[in-house]
Design an enzyme around this catalytic site. Structure first.
Site, PDB file in Angstrom:
ATOM      1  CB  SER A 169       5.406  22.678  13.806  1.00 26.29           C
ATOM      2  OG  SER A 169       5.960  22.906  15.084  1.00 26.29           O
TER       3      SER A 169
ATOM      4  CE1 TYR B 164       5.466  27.871  12.774  1.00 25.38           C
ATOM      5  CE2 TYR B 164       5.363  26.707  14.872  1.00 25.38           C
ATOM      6  CZ  TYR B 164       5.844  26.804  13.581  1.00 25.38           C
ATOM      7  OH  TYR B 164       6.692  25.845  13.093  1.00 25.38           O
TER       8      TYR B 164
HETATM    9  P1  NAP Z   1      13.952  29.358   7.873  1.00 21.60           P
HETATM   10  O1  NAP Z   1      15.318  28.983   8.320  1.00 21.60           O
HETATM   11  O2  NAP Z   1      13.433  30.707   8.225  1.00 21.60           O
HETATM   12  O3  NAP Z   1      13.823  29.138   6.297  1.00 21.60           O
HETATM   13  C1  NAP Z   1      12.576  29.371   5.687  1.00 21.60           C
HETATM   14  C2  NAP Z   1      12.753  29.886   4.285  1.00 21.60           C
HETATM   15  O4  NAP Z   1      11.425  30.198   3.770  1.00 21.60           O
HETATM   16  C3  NAP Z   1      13.545  31.204   4.222  1.00 21.60           C
HETATM   17  O5  NAP Z   1      14.409  31.182   3.118  1.00 21.60           O
HETATM   18  C4  NAP Z   1      12.442  32.239   4.055  1.00 21.60           C
HETATM   19  O6  NAP Z   1      12.882  33.431   3.423  1.00 21.60           O
HETATM   20  C5  NAP Z   1      11.459  31.492   3.184  1.00 21.60           C
HETATM   21  N1  NAP Z   1      10.146  32.139   3.167  1.00 21.60           N
HETATM   22  C6  NAP Z   1       9.561  32.878   4.144  1.00 21.60           C
HETATM   23  N2  NAP Z   1       8.379  33.354   3.732  1.00 21.60           N
HETATM   24  C7  NAP Z   1       8.196  32.901   2.462  1.00 21.60           C
HETATM   25  C8  NAP Z   1       7.170  33.076   1.517  1.00 21.60           C
HETATM   26  N3  NAP Z   1       6.100  33.841   1.763  1.00 21.60           N
HETATM   27  N4  NAP Z   1       7.294  32.463   0.315  1.00 21.60           N
HETATM   28  C9  NAP Z   1       8.399  31.716   0.026  1.00 21.60           C
HETATM   29  N5  NAP Z   1       9.404  31.541   0.875  1.00 21.60           N
HETATM   30  C10 NAP Z   1       9.313  32.122   2.099  1.00 21.60           C
HETATM   31  O7  NAP Z   1      12.851  28.304   8.460  1.00 21.60           O
HETATM   32  P2  NAP Z   1      13.018  26.804   8.986  1.00 21.60           P
HETATM   33  O8  NAP Z   1      13.319  26.842  10.429  1.00 21.60           O
HETATM   34  O9  NAP Z   1      13.863  26.045   8.053  1.00 21.60           O
HETATM   35  O10 NAP Z   1      11.497  26.313   8.877  1.00 21.60           O
HETATM   36  C11 NAP Z   1      10.967  25.749   7.695  1.00 21.60           C
HETATM   37  C12 NAP Z   1       9.602  25.154   7.993  1.00 21.60           C
HETATM   38  O11 NAP Z   1       9.726  24.194   9.055  1.00 21.60           O
HETATM   39  C13 NAP Z   1       8.549  26.159   8.454  1.00 21.60           C
HETATM   40  O12 NAP Z   1       7.308  25.817   7.917  1.00 21.60           O
HETATM   41  C14 NAP Z   1       8.539  25.972   9.961  1.00 21.60           C
HETATM   42  O13 NAP Z   1       7.317  26.333  10.528  1.00 21.60           O
HETATM   43  C15 NAP Z   1       8.784  24.488  10.069  1.00 21.60           C
HETATM   44  N6  NAP Z   1       9.338  24.096  11.360  1.00 21.60           N
HETATM   45  C16 NAP Z   1      10.555  24.521  11.747  1.00 21.60           C
HETATM   46  C17 NAP Z   1      11.042  24.110  12.986  1.00 21.60           C
HETATM   47  C18 NAP Z   1      12.407  24.528  13.466  1.00 21.60           C
HETATM   48  O14 NAP Z   1      12.702  24.275  14.651  1.00 21.60           O
HETATM   49  N7  NAP Z   1      13.238  25.109  12.633  1.00 21.60           N
HETATM   50  C19 NAP Z   1      10.277  23.295  13.822  1.00 21.60           C
HETATM   51  C20 NAP Z   1       9.030  22.895  13.389  1.00 21.60           C
HETATM   52  C21 NAP Z   1       8.566  23.291  12.150  1.00 21.60           C
HETATM   53  P3  NAP Z   1      13.284  34.701   4.384  1.00 21.60           P
HETATM   54  O15 NAP Z   1      14.384  34.207   5.283  1.00 21.60           O
HETATM   55  O16 NAP Z   1      13.717  35.730   3.412  1.00 21.60           O
HETATM   56  O17 NAP Z   1      12.038  35.039   5.148  1.00 21.60           O
END
Ligand code: NAP
Length: 271
Positions: A153, A167
């Site tokens: 991130s 985080y």
């Molecule tokens: P998201 O929409 O919440 O999708 C994440 C997925 O991971 C969900 O299906 C979630 O399931 C699953 N998950 C959660 N805990 C888990 C576990 N213990 N084992 C396996 N799967 C698990 O998240 P996202 O925004 O796409 O983010 C994905 C990654 O990008 C993360 O590492 C986040 O920190 C990083 N990131 C995101 C952003 C952003 O702006 N979106 C920015 C910087 C970095 P549930 O929904 O059932 O929990």
């Protein structure tokens, strides 16, 4: 004079490769799964919710790609071992691991419990360690190298908002882990890199915005507006913005890279 360059299609193709994307059922993970599958990889959509993983894998298959669902809790060693065995049983090998699963509950540090802190570290950092170790073990055994891509991130470099101390600790840790493991796995031709997304519109972000504990007098709509105004490209990112960078790191387009982090943030770190 025209150089003897490898054709671009040959550099980008992932035909014959298999990939695991953790947290692949939605958001950034699903965006990455799509691009890897489009380039020809067989993709295991690994997620904590069985139904969500199945529905995402079905969606990929319906679109003409090769995919399978696998249930995993990345913070649980037994579960990660089962995931690795299941994918290798089905696909013979894992060539590409994308450590994407992560959570970002917004809690001001003065309201944060030790359990809140531990849970974020367990999933975002221990989870990356477990998946990396257990997949790399099998890559080393097979002797054909591999790619590991860690989704960090911009918070691995600079805080994006209050309420994310746990985080930011996990993401700084993930970036440090990426660099050290890249050093250790290079002799096995396993290249380890990271992508640092800025604000990407995903189900997780929408959920976090709904549940955020903001300092008194701060309103979420106003915060989003202020954040968007700080993005030089003038928009939030889409999961496919990260999918494209992941395809670059998974393919031979990134032939001489390990231990690096690509920032994909619309320029927000400049502001
Ligand atoms: P998201 O929409 O919440 O999708 C994440 C997925 O991971 C969900 O299906 C979630 O399931 C699953 N998950 C959660 N805990 C888990 C576990 N213990 N084992 C396996 N799967 C698990 O998240 P996202 O925004 O796409 O983010 C994905 C990654 O990008 C993360 O590492 C986040 O920190 C990083 N990131 C995101 C952003 C952003 O702006 N979106 C920015 C910087 C970095 P549930 O929904 O059932 O929990």
């Amino acid at each position: 004079m025209k150089q003897d360059l490898r054709p671009i299609d040959d550099l980008i193709t992932l035909t014959g490769k298999s990939a695991v994307v953790t947290g692949g059922a939605m958001g950034i993970g699903l965006g990455i799964a799509y691009r890897l599958a489009e380039a020809g990889a067989r993709v295991a959509v690994a997620d904590i919710e069985e139904e969500a993983a199945a529905s995402a894998a079905n969606q990929l298959v319906a679109d003409g790609f090769e995919a399978m669902p696998v249930t995993v809790d990345v913070s649980d060693e037994t579960s990660v071992r089962q995931m690795v065995d299941t994918v290798i049983d089905a696909y013979d090998a894992i060539d590409i691991l994308v450590n994407n699963a992560g959570i970002y509950p917004n809690i001001l540090v003065m309201n944060m419990t030790a359990d809140d802190f531990r849970r974020v570290l367990d999933i975002n950092l221990n989870g990356v360690f477990l998946c990396t170790k257990l997949v790399a073990e099998r890559m080393i055994e097979r002797g054909q190298g591999g790619r590991i891509i860690n989704i960090t991130s911009i918070d691995a470099l600079h805080p994006s908002s209050a309420g994310l101390a746990h985080y930011d600790a996990s993401k700084h840790g993930e970036w440090g882990f990426t660099k050290n493991v890249a050093l250790e796995l290079a002799p096995h031709r396993i290249w380890v890199n990271a992508i640092a997304p800025g604000g990407i519109v995903t189900p997780g972000v929408r959920h976090a915005q709904e549940g955020a504990q903001l300092p008194k007098g701060v309103d979420m709509a106003e915060l989003i507006e202020r954040f968007t105004a700080r993005i030089p490209m003038g928009r939030f990112g889409e999961p496919d913005d990260i999918g494209r960078a992941a395809l670059f790191l998974a393919s031979d387009l990134s032939s001489y890279m390990t231990g690096t982090q690509i920032v994909v943030d619309g320029g927000v770190l400049l502001s």
